[in-house]
Design a protein around this motif. Structure first.
Motif, PDB file in Angstrom:
ATOM      1  N   GLU A 186       0.825  -1.206   0.000  1.00  0.00           N
ATOM      2  CA  GLU A 186       0.000   0.000   0.000  1.00  0.00           C
ATOM      3  C   GLU A 186       0.862   1.260   0.000  1.00  0.00           C
ATOM      4  O   GLU A 186       0.363   2.359  -0.197  1.00  0.00           O
ATOM      5  N   CYS A 187       2.159   1.116   0.206  1.00  0.00           N
ATOM      6  CA  CYS A 187       3.095   2.243   0.278  1.00  0.00           C
ATOM      7  C   CYS A 187       3.029   3.076  -1.003  1.00  0.00           C
ATOM      8  O   CYS A 187       3.037   2.541  -2.111  1.00  0.00           O
ATOM      9  N   ILE A 188       2.991   4.408  -0.820  1.00  0.00           N
ATOM     10  CA  ILE A 188       2.952   5.330  -1.962  1.00  0.00           C
ATOM     11  C   ILE A 188       4.273   6.098  -2.119  1.00  0.00           C
ATOM     12  O   ILE A 188       4.347   7.078  -2.844  1.00  0.00           O
ATOM     13  N   ASN A 189       5.308   5.654  -1.423  1.00  0.00           N
ATOM     14  CA  ASN A 189       6.650   6.250  -1.512  1.00  0.00           C
ATOM     15  C   ASN A 189       6.675   7.751  -1.214  1.00  0.00           C
ATOM     16  O   ASN A 189       7.427   8.498  -1.836  1.00  0.00           O
ATOM     17  N   CYS A 190       5.903   8.188  -0.244  1.00  0.00           N
ATOM     18  CA  CYS A 190       5.856   9.611   0.078  1.00  0.00           C
ATOM     19  C   CYS A 190       7.031  10.049   0.960  1.00  0.00           C
ATOM     20  O   CYS A 190       7.348  11.231   1.024  1.00  0.00           O
ATOM     21  N   SER A 211      14.497   2.952   4.079  1.00  0.00           N
ATOM     22  CA  SER A 211      15.104   3.466   2.855  1.00  0.00           C
ATOM     23  C   SER A 211      14.217   3.107   1.669  1.00  0.00           C
ATOM     24  O   SER A 211      13.318   2.282   1.780  1.00  0.00           O
ATOM     25  N   GLU A 212      14.498   3.727   0.533  1.00  0.00           N
ATOM     26  CA  GLU A 212      13.722   3.459  -0.669  1.00  0.00           C
ATOM     27  C   GLU A 212      14.130   2.121  -1.264  1.00  0.00           C
ATOM     28  O   GLU A 212      15.304   1.865  -1.497  1.00  0.00           O
ATOM     29  N   GLY A 213      13.144   1.274  -1.501  1.00  0.00           N
ATOM     30  CA  GLY A 213      13.396  -0.024  -2.105  1.00  0.00           C
ATOM     31  C   GLY A 213      13.037  -0.002  -3.581  1.00  0.00           C
ATOM     32  O   GLY A 213      12.732   1.051  -4.142  1.00  0.00           O
ATOM     33  N   ASP A 214      13.056  -1.161  -4.213  1.00  0.00           N
ATOM     34  CA  ASP A 214      12.738  -1.258  -5.644  1.00  0.00           C
ATOM     35  C   ASP A 214      11.273  -0.926  -5.935  1.00  0.00           C
ATOM     36  O   ASP A 214      10.969  -0.282  -6.932  1.00  0.00           O
ATOM     37  N   VAL A 215      10.374  -1.384  -5.062  1.00  0.00           N
ATOM     38  CA  VAL A 215       8.945  -1.205  -5.292  1.00  0.00           C
ATOM     39  C   VAL A 215       8.344  -0.170  -4.340  1.00  0.00           C
ATOM     40  O   VAL A 215       7.505   0.617  -4.730  1.00  0.00           O
ATOM     41  N   HIS A 216       8.769  -0.195  -3.090  1.00  0.00           N
ATOM     42  CA  HIS A 216       8.277   0.738  -2.080  1.00  0.00           C
ATOM     43  C   HIS A 216       9.330   0.900  -1.001  1.00  0.00           C
ATOM     44  O   HIS A 216      10.389   0.281  -1.070  1.00  0.00           O
ATOM     45  N   MET A 217       9.066   1.736  -0.016  1.00  0.00           N
ATOM     46  CA  MET A 217      10.008   1.940   1.075  1.00  0.00           C
ATOM     47  C   MET A 217      10.208   0.607   1.807  1.00  0.00           C
ATOM     48  O   MET A 217       9.308  -0.228   1.841  1.00  0.00           O
ATOM     49  N   GLU A 218      11.388   0.417   2.365  1.00  0.00           N
ATOM     50  CA  GLU A 218      11.700  -0.829   3.062  1.00  0.00           C
ATOM     51  C   GLU A 218      12.311  -0.521   4.423  1.00  0.00           C
ATOM     52  O   GLU A 218      13.011   0.475   4.593  1.00  0.00           O
ATOM     53  N   ILE A 219      12.044  -1.408   5.380  1.00  0.00           N
ATOM     54  CA  ILE A 219      12.563  -1.254   6.734  1.00  0.00           C
ATOM     55  C   ILE A 219      13.639  -2.303   6.974  1.00  0.00           C
ATOM     56  O   ILE A 219      13.427  -3.488   6.740  1.00  0.00           O
ATOM     57  N   GLY A 236       7.058   1.939  16.149  1.00  0.00           N
ATOM     58  CA  GLY A 236       5.798   2.296  15.523  1.00  0.00           C
ATOM     59  C   GLY A 236       5.709   3.728  15.023  1.00  0.00           C
ATOM     60  O   GLY A 236       4.652   4.157  14.557  1.00  0.00           O
ATOM     61  N   ALA A 237       6.803   4.485  15.103  1.00  0.00           N
ATOM     62  CA  ALA A 237       6.779   5.871  14.637  1.00  0.00           C
ATOM     63  C   ALA A 237       6.425   5.952  13.157  1.00  0.00           C
ATOM     64  O   ALA A 237       5.708   6.859  12.733  1.00  0.00           O
ATOM     65  N   CYS A 238       6.899   5.011  12.368  1.00  0.00           N
ATOM     66  CA  CYS A 238       6.613   4.999  10.934  1.00  0.00           C
ATOM     67  C   CYS A 238       5.118   4.799  10.678  1.00  0.00           C
ATOM     68  O   CYS A 238       4.542   5.458   9.815  1.00  0.00           O
ATOM     69  N   ALA A 239       4.509   3.920  11.423  1.00  0.00           N
ATOM     70  CA  ALA A 239       3.079   3.653  11.264  1.00  0.00           C
ATOM     71  C   ALA A 239       2.253   4.864  11.675  1.00  0.00           C
ATOM     72  O   ALA A 239       1.204   5.137  11.077  1.00  0.00           O
ATOM     73  N   VAL A 267      -1.147   6.175   4.538  1.00  0.00           N
ATOM     74  CA  VAL A 267      -1.925   5.048   4.007  1.00  0.00           C
ATOM     75  C   VAL A 267      -1.842   3.803   4.884  1.00  0.00           C
ATOM     76  O   VAL A 267      -2.383   2.752   4.542  1.00  0.00           O
ATOM     77  N   GLY A 268      -1.145   3.873   6.005  1.00  0.00           N
ATOM     78  CA  GLY A 268      -1.066   2.740   6.925  1.00  0.00           C
ATOM     79  C   GLY A 268      -0.254   1.571   6.413  1.00  0.00           C
ATOM     80  O   GLY A 268      -0.535   0.427   6.760  1.00  0.00           O
ATOM     81  N   ALA A 269       0.761   1.840   5.617  1.00  0.00           N
ATOM     82  CA  ALA A 269       1.550   0.758   5.015  1.00  0.00           C
ATOM     83  C   ALA A 269       2.456   0.019   6.005  1.00  0.00           C
ATOM     84  O   ALA A 269       2.601  -1.187   5.896  1.00  0.00           O
ATOM     85  N   PRO A 270       3.090   0.699   6.961  1.00  0.00           N
ATOM     86  CA  PRO A 270       3.941  -0.043   7.923  1.00  0.00           C
ATOM     87  C   PRO A 270       3.065  -0.833   8.904  1.00  0.00           C
ATOM     88  O   PRO A 270       2.104  -0.306   9.468  1.00  0.00           O
TER      89      PRO A 270
END
Length: 56
Positions: A8-12, A25-33, A42-45, A50-53
């Motif tokens: 669901e990540c929109i790379n914002c 960091s930025e991954g190939d398809v979306h951000m990655e942890i 949980g700071a990222c969430a 969009v609630g991706a993490p």
């Protein structure tokens, strides 16, 4: 357990700015942890529009 970012990540980049350990960091398809660096805070969430993490 570390958080993961689903498709669901929109790379914002909001999660990158919110991460206190710079585990995201930025991954190939979306951000990655990086599970080795993530402290499961949980700071990222909290800032993701969009609630991706999710706790794994």
């Amino acid at each position: 357990m570390a958080y993961v970012i689903n498709d669901e990540c929109i790379n914002c980049g909001a999660c990158v700015a919110g991460c206190p350990t710079e585990a995201i960091s930025e991954g190939d398809v979306h951000m990655e942890i990086n599970a080795d660096t993530c402290i499961d805070c949980g700071a990222c969430a909290d800032v993701c529009p969009v609630g991706a993490p999710k706790a794994e």
